[in-house]
Design a protein around this motif. Structure first.
Motif, PDB file in Angstrom:
ATOM      1  N   ALA A  37       2.963   9.565  -8.099  1.00  0.00           N
ATOM      2  CA  ALA A  37       2.565   8.768  -9.265  1.00  0.00           C
ATOM      3  C   ALA A  37       1.293   9.356  -9.856  1.00  0.00           C
ATOM      4  CB  ALA A  37       2.340   7.312  -8.844  1.00  0.00           C
ATOM      5  N   GLU A  38       0.493   9.925  -8.995  1.00  0.00           N
ATOM      6  CA  GLU A  38      -0.805  10.484  -9.391  1.00  0.00           C
ATOM      7  C   GLU A  38      -0.624  11.715 -10.284  1.00  0.00           C
ATOM      8  OE1 GLU A  38      -3.726   9.177  -8.006  1.00  0.00           O
ATOM      9  OE2 GLU A  38      -5.084  10.626  -8.946  1.00  0.00           O
TER      10      GLU A  38
ATOM     11  N   ASN B 160       0.794  -1.231   0.000  1.00  0.00           N
ATOM     12  CA  ASN B 160       0.000   0.000   0.000  1.00  0.00           C
ATOM     13  C   ASN B 160       0.833   1.291   0.000  1.00  0.00           C
ATOM     14  OD1 ASN B 160      -2.729  -0.003  -0.390  1.00  0.00           O
ATOM     15  ND2 ASN B 160      -3.146   0.991   1.566  1.00  0.00           N
ATOM     16  N   VAL B 161       2.130   1.162  -0.086  1.00  0.00           N
ATOM     17  CA  VAL B 161       2.981   2.354  -0.071  1.00  0.00           C
ATOM     18  C   VAL B 161       2.876   3.128  -1.396  1.00  0.00           C
ATOM     19  CG1 VAL B 161       5.103   1.253  -0.929  1.00  0.00           C
ATOM     20  CG2 VAL B 161       5.277   3.176   0.650  1.00  0.00           C
ATOM     21  N   GLY B 162       2.392   2.418  -2.440  1.00  0.00           N
ATOM     22  CA  GLY B 162       2.287   3.048  -3.749  1.00  0.00           C
ATOM     23  C   GLY B 162       3.298   2.498  -4.744  1.00  0.00           C
ATOM     24  N   LYS B 163       3.746   1.266  -4.505  1.00  0.00           N
ATOM     25  CA  LYS B 163       4.780   0.649  -5.341  1.00  0.00           C
ATOM     26  C   LYS B 163       4.275   0.384  -6.763  1.00  0.00           C
ATOM     27  CE  LYS B 163       6.422  -3.269  -3.726  1.00  0.00           C
ATOM     28  NZ  LYS B 163       6.105  -4.346  -4.678  1.00  0.00           N
ATOM     29  N   SER B 164       3.102  -0.220  -6.874  1.00  0.00           N
ATOM     30  CA  SER B 164       2.568  -0.495  -8.222  1.00  0.00           C
ATOM     31  C   SER B 164       2.307   0.796  -8.977  1.00  0.00           C
ATOM     32  CB  SER B 164       1.255  -1.281  -8.133  1.00  0.00           C
ATOM     33  OG  SER B 164       1.420  -2.401  -7.330  1.00  0.00           O
ATOM     34  N   SER B 165       1.732   1.769  -8.287  1.00  0.00           N
ATOM     35  CA  SER B 165       1.437   3.055  -8.948  1.00  0.00           C
ATOM     36  C   SER B 165       2.723   3.697  -9.448  1.00  0.00           C
ATOM     37  CB  SER B 165       0.740   4.010  -7.977  1.00  0.00           C
ATOM     38  OG  SER B 165      -0.422   3.417  -7.442  1.00  0.00           O
TER      39      SER B 165
ATOM     40  N   LYS C 122       0.496  -8.043  -8.900  1.00  0.00           N
ATOM     41  CA  LYS C 122      -0.529  -8.242  -7.876  1.00  0.00           C
ATOM     42  C   LYS C 122      -1.457  -9.399  -8.216  1.00  0.00           C
ATOM     43  CE  LYS C 122      -0.698  -3.815  -5.664  1.00  0.00           C
ATOM     44  NZ  LYS C 122      -1.539  -2.733  -5.162  1.00  0.00           N
TER      45      LYS C 122
ATOM     46  N   ASP D  24       1.548  14.473  -3.745  1.00  0.00           N
ATOM     47  CA  ASP D  24       0.333  15.297  -3.914  1.00  0.00           C
ATOM     48  C   ASP D  24      -0.591  15.247  -2.708  1.00  0.00           C
ATOM     49  OD1 ASP D  24      -2.107  13.173  -4.889  1.00  0.00           O
ATOM     50  OD2 ASP D  24      -0.058  12.468  -5.100  1.00  0.00           O
TER      51      ASP D  24
HETATM   52  P1  GDP Z   1       1.232  -0.980  -3.496  1.00  0.00           P
HETATM   53  O1  GDP Z   1       0.437  -1.909  -2.638  1.00  0.00           O
HETATM   54  O2  GDP Z   1       2.468  -0.527  -2.803  1.00  0.00           O
HETATM   55  O3  GDP Z   1       1.513  -1.497  -4.874  1.00  0.00           O
HETATM   56  O4  GDP Z   1       0.369   0.365  -3.625  1.00  0.00           O
HETATM   57  P2  GDP Z   1      -0.572   0.905  -4.797  1.00  0.00           P
HETATM   58  O5  GDP Z   1       0.213   1.433  -5.934  1.00  0.00           O
HETATM   59  O6  GDP Z   1      -1.607  -0.099  -5.107  1.00  0.00           O
HETATM   60  O7  GDP Z   1      -1.207   2.170  -4.069  1.00  0.00           O
HETATM   61  C1  GDP Z   1      -1.891   2.060  -2.827  1.00  0.00           C
HETATM   62  C2  GDP Z   1      -2.918   3.179  -2.737  1.00  0.00           C
HETATM   63  O8  GDP Z   1      -2.266   4.439  -2.731  1.00  0.00           O
HETATM   64  C3  GDP Z   1      -3.873   3.202  -3.925  1.00  0.00           C
HETATM   65  O9  GDP Z   1      -5.144   3.576  -3.478  1.00  0.00           O
HETATM   66  C4  GDP Z   1      -3.286   4.279  -4.822  1.00  0.00           C
HETATM   67  O10 GDP Z   1      -4.253   4.894  -5.638  1.00  0.00           O
HETATM   68  C5  GDP Z   1      -2.713   5.252  -3.805  1.00  0.00           C
HETATM   69  N1  GDP Z   1      -1.574   5.988  -4.373  1.00  0.00           N
HETATM   70  C6  GDP Z   1      -0.423   5.468  -4.850  1.00  0.00           C
HETATM   71  N2  GDP Z   1       0.394   6.457  -5.297  1.00  0.00           N
HETATM   72  C7  GDP Z   1      -0.264   7.618  -5.102  1.00  0.00           C
HETATM   73  C8  GDP Z   1       0.054   8.999  -5.361  1.00  0.00           C
HETATM   74  O11 GDP Z   1       1.116   9.381  -5.865  1.00  0.00           O
HETATM   75  N3  GDP Z   1      -0.888   9.911  -4.999  1.00  0.00           N
HETATM   76  C9  GDP Z   1      -2.074   9.566  -4.430  1.00  0.00           C
HETATM   77  N4  GDP Z   1      -2.923  10.556  -4.103  1.00  0.00           N
HETATM   78  N5  GDP Z   1      -2.392   8.284  -4.177  1.00  0.00           N
HETATM   79  C10 GDP Z   1      -1.510   7.322  -4.506  1.00  0.00           C
END
Ligand code: GDP
Length: 194
Positions: A176-177, A33-38, A54, A146
């Motif tokens: 990433a957003e 949930n840290v935003g790795k995939s994004s 995933k 952001d």
């Molecule tokens: P992962 O589990 O590390 O792969 O995380 P995800 O990429 O799935 O992101 C987890 C949550 O954080 C999701 O709801 C994304 O939409 C949100 N998220 C990831 N990156 C960003 C970002 O740069 N900005 C915002 N506002 N939300 C983000």
């Protein structure tokens, strides 16, 4: 001008020895949930690229993405801190990640993702301590730029840095957003791989 930064999924491996031979690679680690995939999607400019990491069966593997023509790669490591992962599974993938991070000769840089909104967690700090004690090359990349109000960003950067025992300038902070800092991070990846 820098060549376009193309990422292409290649394969998943359950052992460092089964990864494809490349000249150099970078790894991405971070808690779920840290935003790795994004971030991987943003780097590759592909909306669903990292979803492959995933999909069932791949969440606990080393997922390999070729960069450009494929002589270099980005390795997406399983997100740590899945509370739900059964102990036996965790017991298997932790040595796998550790072996990869310690033994992969081509590994030029490990990007440690930290949530820029909430700051480093205990697990993030543990990971950083472990990388330091093993003298592995790493860079902290904070996510979700952001999500922090512009007036609070200077203070947050200082907090992120002190939480990670770094100088504020050492933290790469991206969104990433919104795309903030993504081109800069691509430049850094090119540099690390050169
Ligand atoms: P992962 O589990 O590390 O792969 O995380 P995800 O990429 O799935 O992101 C987890 C949550 O954080 C999701 O709801 C994304 O939409 C949100 N998220 C990831 N990156 C960003 C970002 O740069 N900005 C915002 N506002 N939300 C983000």
């Amino acid at each position: 001008m820098a060549p376009p930064f193309r990422l292409e999924f290649v394969m998943s491996a359950d052992h460092v020895d089964r990864l494809p031979p490349v000249r150099a690679e970078v790894a991405v680690v971070g808690r779920s949930n840290v935003g790795k995939s994004s971030l991987i999607n943003a780097l590759g400019n592909r909306k669903a690229l990292a979803h492959v990491s995933k999909t069932p069966g791949r969440t606990q593997l080393l997922n390999c993405f070729a960069i450009g023509k494929g002589e270099t790669a980005l390795i997406d490591c399983p997100g740590y801190g899945y509370a739900a992962a059964p102990g036996r599974v965790r017991a298997q993938w932790r040595p796998m990640i550790e072996r990869y991070l310690l033994q992969r000769a081509q590994l030029a840089m490990i990007m440690v993702l930290v949530d820029g909104e909430i700051g480093p967690t205990k697990l993030d700090v543990q990971m950083l301590d472990w990388l330091r004690s093993n003298v592995r090359p790493h860079t902290v990349v904070a996510t979700k730029h952001d999500k922090v109000k512009s007036s609070a960003r200077l203070g947050r950067r200082a907090e992120l840095a002190s939480g990670c025992q770094l100088d504020p300038d050492d933290i790469v902070w991206v969104s990433a957003e919104k795309g903030t800092g993504i081109e800069h991070l691509r430049d850094l990846v090119r540099l690390w791989l050169s």
